[in-house]
Design a protein around this motif. Structure first.
Motif, PDB file in Angstrom:
ATOM      1  N   ALA A   1      48.924  60.402-110.300  1.00  0.00           N
ATOM      2  CA  ALA A   1      49.354  61.687-109.946  1.00  0.00           C
ATOM      3  C   ALA A   1      49.878  61.502-108.582  1.00  0.00           C
ATOM      4  N   LEU A   2      51.051  62.062-108.089  1.00  0.00           N
ATOM      5  CA  LEU A   2      51.619  61.979-106.899  1.00  0.00           C
ATOM      6  C   LEU A   2      52.050  63.278-106.542  1.00  0.00           C
ATOM      7  N   ASP A   3      51.765  63.794-105.362  1.00  0.00           N
ATOM      8  CA  ASP A   3      52.136  64.855-104.516  1.00  0.00           C
ATOM      9  C   ASP A   3      52.933  64.823-103.373  1.00  0.00           C
ATOM     10  N   LEU A   4      53.966  65.273-103.252  1.00  0.00           N
ATOM     11  CA  LEU A   4      54.842  65.181-102.193  1.00  0.00           C
ATOM     12  C   LEU A   4      54.802  66.560-101.332  1.00  0.00           C
ATOM     13  N   GLY A   5      54.177  66.892-100.154  1.00  0.00           N
ATOM     14  CA  GLY A   5      54.158  68.030 -99.690  1.00  0.00           C
ATOM     15  C   GLY A   5      55.050  68.217 -98.649  1.00  0.00           C
ATOM     16  N   THR A   6      54.636  69.244 -97.814  1.00  0.00           N
ATOM     17  CA  THR A   6      55.473  69.642 -96.606  1.00  0.00           C
ATOM     18  C   THR A   6      54.763  68.639 -95.628  1.00  0.00           C
ATOM     19  N   ASN A   7      53.584  68.296 -95.427  1.00  0.00           N
ATOM     20  CA  ASN A   7      53.024  67.515 -94.499  1.00  0.00           C
ATOM     21  C   ASN A   7      52.715  65.997 -94.920  1.00  0.00           C
ATOM     22  N   ASN A   8      52.117  65.870 -96.332  1.00  0.00           N
ATOM     23  CA  ASN A   8      51.470  64.770 -96.707  1.00  0.00           C
ATOM     24  C   ASN A   8      52.252  64.247 -97.955  1.00  0.00           C
ATOM     25  N   CYS A   9      51.970  63.018 -98.300  1.00  0.00           N
ATOM     26  CA  CYS A   9      52.625  62.119 -99.237  1.00  0.00           C
ATOM     27  C   CYS A   9      51.194  61.538 -99.803  1.00  0.00           C
ATOM     28  N   ARG A  10      50.754  62.007-101.014  1.00  0.00           N
ATOM     29  CA  ARG A  10      49.502  61.546-101.673  1.00  0.00           C
ATOM     30  C   ARG A  10      49.607  61.074-103.083  1.00  0.00           C
ATOM     31  N   LEU A  11      49.033  59.649-103.186  1.00  0.00           N
ATOM     32  CA  LEU A  11      48.936  59.174-104.612  1.00  0.00           C
ATOM     33  C   LEU A  11      47.600  59.097-104.895  1.00  0.00           C
ATOM     34  N   LEU A  12      47.220  59.426-106.246  1.00  0.00           N
ATOM     35  CA  LEU A  12      45.781  58.926-106.855  1.00  0.00           C
ATOM     36  C   LEU A  12      45.893  58.280-107.949  1.00  0.00           C
ATOM     37  N   VAL A  13      45.347  57.230-108.587  1.00  0.00           N
ATOM     38  CA  VAL A  13      45.282  56.384-109.445  1.00  0.00           C
ATOM     39  C   VAL A  13      43.864  56.319-110.205  1.00  0.00           C
ATOM     40  N   ALA A  14      43.631  56.594-111.486  1.00  0.00           N
ATOM     41  CA  ALA A  14      42.312  56.788-111.880  1.00  0.00           C
ATOM     42  C   ALA A  14      42.196  56.421-113.572  1.00  0.00           C
ATOM     43  N   THR A  15      40.876  56.235-113.956  1.00  0.00           N
ATOM     44  CA  THR A  15      40.711  56.106-115.207  1.00  0.00           C
ATOM     45  C   THR A  15      39.664  57.161-115.740  1.00  0.00           C
ATOM     46  N   PRO A  16      39.722  57.488-116.906  1.00  0.00           N
ATOM     47  CA  PRO A  16      38.707  58.622-117.141  1.00  0.00           C
ATOM     48  C   PRO A  16      37.444  58.261-117.475  1.00  0.00           C
TER      49      PRO A  16
END
Length: 346
Positions: free
Chosen positions: A12-27
């Protein structure tokens, strides 16, 4: 290349007003295990409030960060991947053109989500924190370009998931306030004026849902998911450096939250720069965020404030994994490349 071993990978990748954040995970059977993450302050919304456009320097910073994300995604074929953009790209007149440029340069195809989905994803990420004695909760996310509010019917243990009663996206965040107030944010008068502005912006939401009245009767908890609130928790706990393990899910009393707010406001620019839970890179955004929090506490002085170091990325991952539940039963499965993510263009 995909492999035949191991659980499926989600990103999941979130591009916001201040930050760029990526998270990769397994269930996992409950939740997920993070196998990679990336976060960088890009200030995509720099100057947006005054020009209505994303400036070239901000877009270049975001593209540099997204190239890193694309490279990391290319190393791990994912079963499912989602990338979302929020307030800055919603608001900017050139937001769609910028995201087309991102797609061409990195292969990442962003979806601009609306305020309601933004609030719902934040609620999704905080679902495990909502169980408790209170029958209502106010979740707030102090972002770079906006503050999201979600008024919830909280669940008790063993009950169905929490229900969103009402939500609002207030176009007031740490970047917009920092640009508007500048050095005045570090003065007593300037800080007080920021708080008054935020109170005025939030009051209509209170008038609709009568949250203050509910708090007066008891049974309401605040849940904050933002850098402002996690910083306040770090100060309240007296941490020598930031620790997600100690902060995520921690509940402060109202008095502890207010004392931490006062301590941060008393530090001034030099003190904030040296504080281990702040640092020089975030100095200009801390007091604007504190002003928004102070307004929330003035309008809604709940007895408890739960701190969440989680947000859109976690909410997206939970939804992606839930969509596959039943198709993946814990056995090895062949992951597939994320269709929208490839290495940066040469």
């Amino acid at each position: 290349m995909p492999t035949d071993t191991g659980p499926p990978v989600y990103a999941a990748l979130d591009l916001g007003t201040n930050n760029c954040r990526l998270l990769v995970a397994t269930p996992l059977s409950r939740g997920f295990r993070v196998i990679d993450s990336f976060s960088r302050m890009v200030r995509l919304g720099e100057g947006l409030a005054s020009t209505g456009r994303l400036c070239e320097a901000a877009m270049e910073r975001a593209l540099d960060a997204l190239a890193v994300c694309a490279d990391r995604l290319a190393r791990r074929p994912t079963r499912r991947f989602r990338a979302v953009a929020t307030e800055a790209c919603r608001k900017a007149s050139n937001g769609a053109r910028f995201l087309a440029r991102v797609r061409e340069a990195t292969g990442i195809d962003f979806e601009v989500i609306g305020p309601r989905e933004e609030a719902e994803l934040a609620v999704e990420s905080c679902a495990s924190l909502l169980a408790g004695p209170e029958h209502r909760a106010l979740l707030f996310d102090i972002g770079g370009g906006s503050t999201e509010l979600a008024w919830l019917r909280a669940r008790r243990r063993g009950e169905p998931p929490s229900e969103v009663i009402g939500y609002a996206s207030i176009p007031m965040g740490v970047v917009t306030l920092a640009e508007r107030w500048g050095e005045r944010a570090f003065t007593c008068d300037g800080f007080a004026a920021m708080v008054e502005d935020a109170v005025a912006a939030f009051r209509p939401f209170d008038e609709i849902h009568r949250i203050g009245d509910e708090i007066g009767r008891g049974g309401v908890r605040l849940i904050g998911t933002s850098g402002t609130v996690t910083t306040l928790a770090g100060v309240a706990l007296g941490l020598p450096r930031y620790s997600r393990a100690l902060i995520d899910g921690h509940t402060l009393t109202g008095a502890e939250a207010d004392d931490a707010l006062a301590a941060l406001c008393a530090l001034g620019r030099p003190g904030l720069a040296q504080h281990p839970c702040v640092g020089p890179g975030r100095v200009e955004f801390v007091l604007p965020g504190c002003a928004v929090f102070a307004a929330i506490r003035r309008l809604w002085p709940a007895a408890r404030v739960t701190v969440a170091d989680r947000g859109l990325r976690e909410g997206m991952l939970i939804r992606l994994m839930r969509a596959d539940r039943g198709r993946w039963n814990g056995r090895a499965d062949r992951p597939r490349p994320a269709p929208a993510a490839r290495p940066p263009a040469a």
